[in-house]
Write a protein that holds these residues in place. Structure first.
Motif, PDB file in Angstrom:
ATOM      1  N   THR A   1      -4.486  38.518 -44.551  1.00  0.00           N
ATOM      2  CA  THR A   1      -5.008  37.879 -43.334  1.00  0.00           C
ATOM      3  C   THR A   1      -3.968  36.927 -42.761  1.00  0.00           C
ATOM      4  OG1 THR A   1      -7.268  38.025 -44.169  1.00  0.00           O
ATOM      5  CG2 THR A   1      -6.877  36.453 -42.401  1.00  0.00           C
TER       6      THR A   1
ATOM      7  N   GLY B   1      -2.954  38.979 -39.706  1.00  0.00           N
ATOM      8  CA  GLY B   1      -3.906  38.511 -38.696  1.00  0.00           C
ATOM      9  C   GLY B   1      -3.191  38.026 -37.428  1.00  0.00           C
ATOM     10  N   PRO B   2      -2.219  37.106 -37.560  1.00  0.00           N
ATOM     11  CA  PRO B   2      -1.504  36.630 -36.371  1.00  0.00           C
ATOM     12  C   PRO B   2      -0.749  37.735 -35.639  1.00  0.00           C
ATOM     13  CG  PRO B   2      -1.106  35.179 -38.237  1.00  0.00           C
ATOM     14  CD  PRO B   2      -1.805  36.391 -38.773  1.00  0.00           C
ATOM     15  N   ARG B   3      -0.277  38.750 -36.382  1.00  0.00           N
ATOM     16  CA  ARG B   3       0.475  39.840 -35.757  1.00  0.00           C
ATOM     17  C   ARG B   3      -0.439  40.634 -34.813  1.00  0.00           C
ATOM     18  NH1 ARG B   3       3.187  37.189 -37.123  1.00  0.00           N
ATOM     19  NH2 ARG B   3       3.406  37.219 -34.891  1.00  0.00           N
ATOM     20  N   THR B   4      -1.614  41.033 -35.325  1.00  0.00           N
ATOM     21  CA  THR B   4      -2.499  41.850 -34.495  1.00  0.00           C
ATOM     22  C   THR B   4      -3.037  41.024 -33.321  1.00  0.00           C
ATOM     23  OG1 THR B   4      -4.529  43.165 -34.444  1.00  0.00           O
ATOM     24  CG2 THR B   4      -4.411  41.519 -36.155  1.00  0.00           C
ATOM     25  N   TYR B   5      -3.322  39.718 -33.559  1.00  0.00           N
ATOM     26  CA  TYR B   5      -3.834  38.885 -32.472  1.00  0.00           C
ATOM     27  C   TYR B   5      -2.766  38.673 -31.398  1.00  0.00           C
ATOM     28  CZ  TYR B   5      -5.474  34.897 -29.797  1.00  0.00           C
ATOM     29  OH  TYR B   5      -5.848  34.089 -28.760  1.00  0.00           O
ATOM     30  N   ALA B   6      -1.522  38.373 -31.818  1.00  0.00           N
ATOM     31  CA  ALA B   6      -0.460  38.100 -30.851  1.00  0.00           C
ATOM     32  C   ALA B   6      -0.213  39.306 -29.942  1.00  0.00           C
ATOM     33  CB  ALA B   6       0.831  37.717 -31.581  1.00  0.00           C
TER      34      ALA B   6
ATOM     35  N   ALA C   1      -8.347  41.938 -32.641  1.00  0.00           N
ATOM     36  CA  ALA C   1      -7.687  41.558 -33.898  1.00  0.00           C
ATOM     37  C   ALA C   1      -8.671  41.636 -35.065  1.00  0.00           C
ATOM     38  CB  ALA C   1      -7.120  40.146 -33.774  1.00  0.00           C
TER      39      ALA C   1
END
Lengths: 204, 121
Positions: free
Chosen positions: A42, A46-51, A67
């Motif tokens: 996560t 997590g930050p990769r998919t959200y960004a 995300a």
């Protein structure tokens, strides 16, 4: 420009045992019930998919949904994950972009081909660009790009992925990636130049 | 000239975007972890039943009442077969009955029919 993806690199400062492990290994550990693996994945992914979702969609609420759903699919996939077959991050980027595409398709059921290329025509109403750009100049300009160009530019210049990895995510050739990012960057530069002119900065 | 400036602008904007690419909104990471926990639990509890899911034979067995029921069924079936092949005295022999029927038919055609017409006439 660095070609190494930041995601799978270990963090030297961390002492916890999971931080040095690959995404691959962590996903297998997750499937076996390791909760620490879930937390580490996560944290990394997590930050990769959200960004990416945020930059591609230009909408925070939708990006959060995408995300979260992308990570759900990753968790569900974990028991069937074949180690060494693909990079976990590549798979996740691909799922993220597919989910973004689904959202965009649901929102505007018009023909993608009908959207004019910014290079060929005026980049939409100037007021709209200015309004969007007021919040985030880059996002405003990104939203003017055709979907594929925007995806390639985000993966290349914000996520800093290599062209071969982007080619794998978008399922196109490396040459096509180079072409998309080059055209995307040109269009972004033009949108920013237009904006400078509109805001009266002048051209020096 | 202008392109150089905007190229610099663009690089600066990319750099700024990279600086915030690890930021996630409040609560999103927690929601992701909650999903992970739930799915992990589901998968771990599902794994065992899925593997030992009853096959056709097991399902049939439980339908017929386990081994006791199966034993009774087998005994009854065996008795049926036995009675069919070697019937006790008080029951007609099915094989014999079939044979006899064919004989009756032939008798009827050759003699019985004539007897009936003669009696009437």
């Amino acid at each position: 420009m660095k070609d190494l993806p930041v995601i799978s690199s270990a963090r030297p400062g961390d002492s916890a045992s999971v931080t040095g492990l690959s995404d691959d290994t962590l996903l297998v550990m997750f499937a076996r019930g390791d909760r620490q693996a879930a937390a580490e994945l996560t944290d990394r992914l997590g930050p990769r998919t959200y960004a990416v979702a945020l930059r591609v969609l230009g909408n925070r609420a939708e990006a959060e949904d995408v995300a979260q759903e992308a990570m759900i699919r990753l968790w569900r996939l974990s028991p069937d994950w074949q180690r060494g077959q693909a990079k976990v991050s590549t798979w996740l980027y691909r799922v993220t972009l597919n989910l973004c595409f689904d959202i965009k398709r649901r929102k505007k059921p018009l023909d993608i081909d009908a959207v004019p290329e910014p290079e060929d025509s005026a980049p939409g109403p100037a007021e709209r660009l200015q309004d969007a750009a007021r919040h985030d100049a880059l996002q405003g300009a990104l939203m003017q790009l055709p979907d594929r160009q925007r995806e390639a530019v985000v993966l290349r210049h914000i996520e800093e992925l290599s062209n071969p990895e982007i080619a794998g995510i978008l399922d196109i050739s490396v040459e096509a990636v180079e072409s998309l990012t080059a055209r995307g960057k040109r269009a972004l530069a033009k949108a920013l130049a237009d904006r400078r002119a509109e805001l009266g900065y002048g051209d020096d | 000239m202008a392109m150089t400036e905007t190229d610099k602008d663009l690089e600066a904007l990319f750099a700024a975007a990279r600086d915030t690419r690890d930021d996630m909104p409040e609560g999103l990471a927690a929601r992701m972890m909650a999903d992970a926990d739930r799915i992990q639990q589901d998968q771990l509890t599902l794994v065992a039943p899925v593997r030992s899911r009853p096959g056709l034979w097991d399902q049939l067995q439980s339908l017929l009442g386990g081994w006791a029921g199966m034993g009774g069924l087998v005994a009854a079936s065996a008795a049926g077969v036995w009675i069919g092949l070697a019937p006790p005295e008080f029951l007609p022999d099915p094989a014999g009955l079939v044979f006899q029927q064919e004989e009756d038919l032939e008798l009827f055609q050759s003699f019985a029919f004539n007897d009936v017409t003669l009696e009437e006439g």
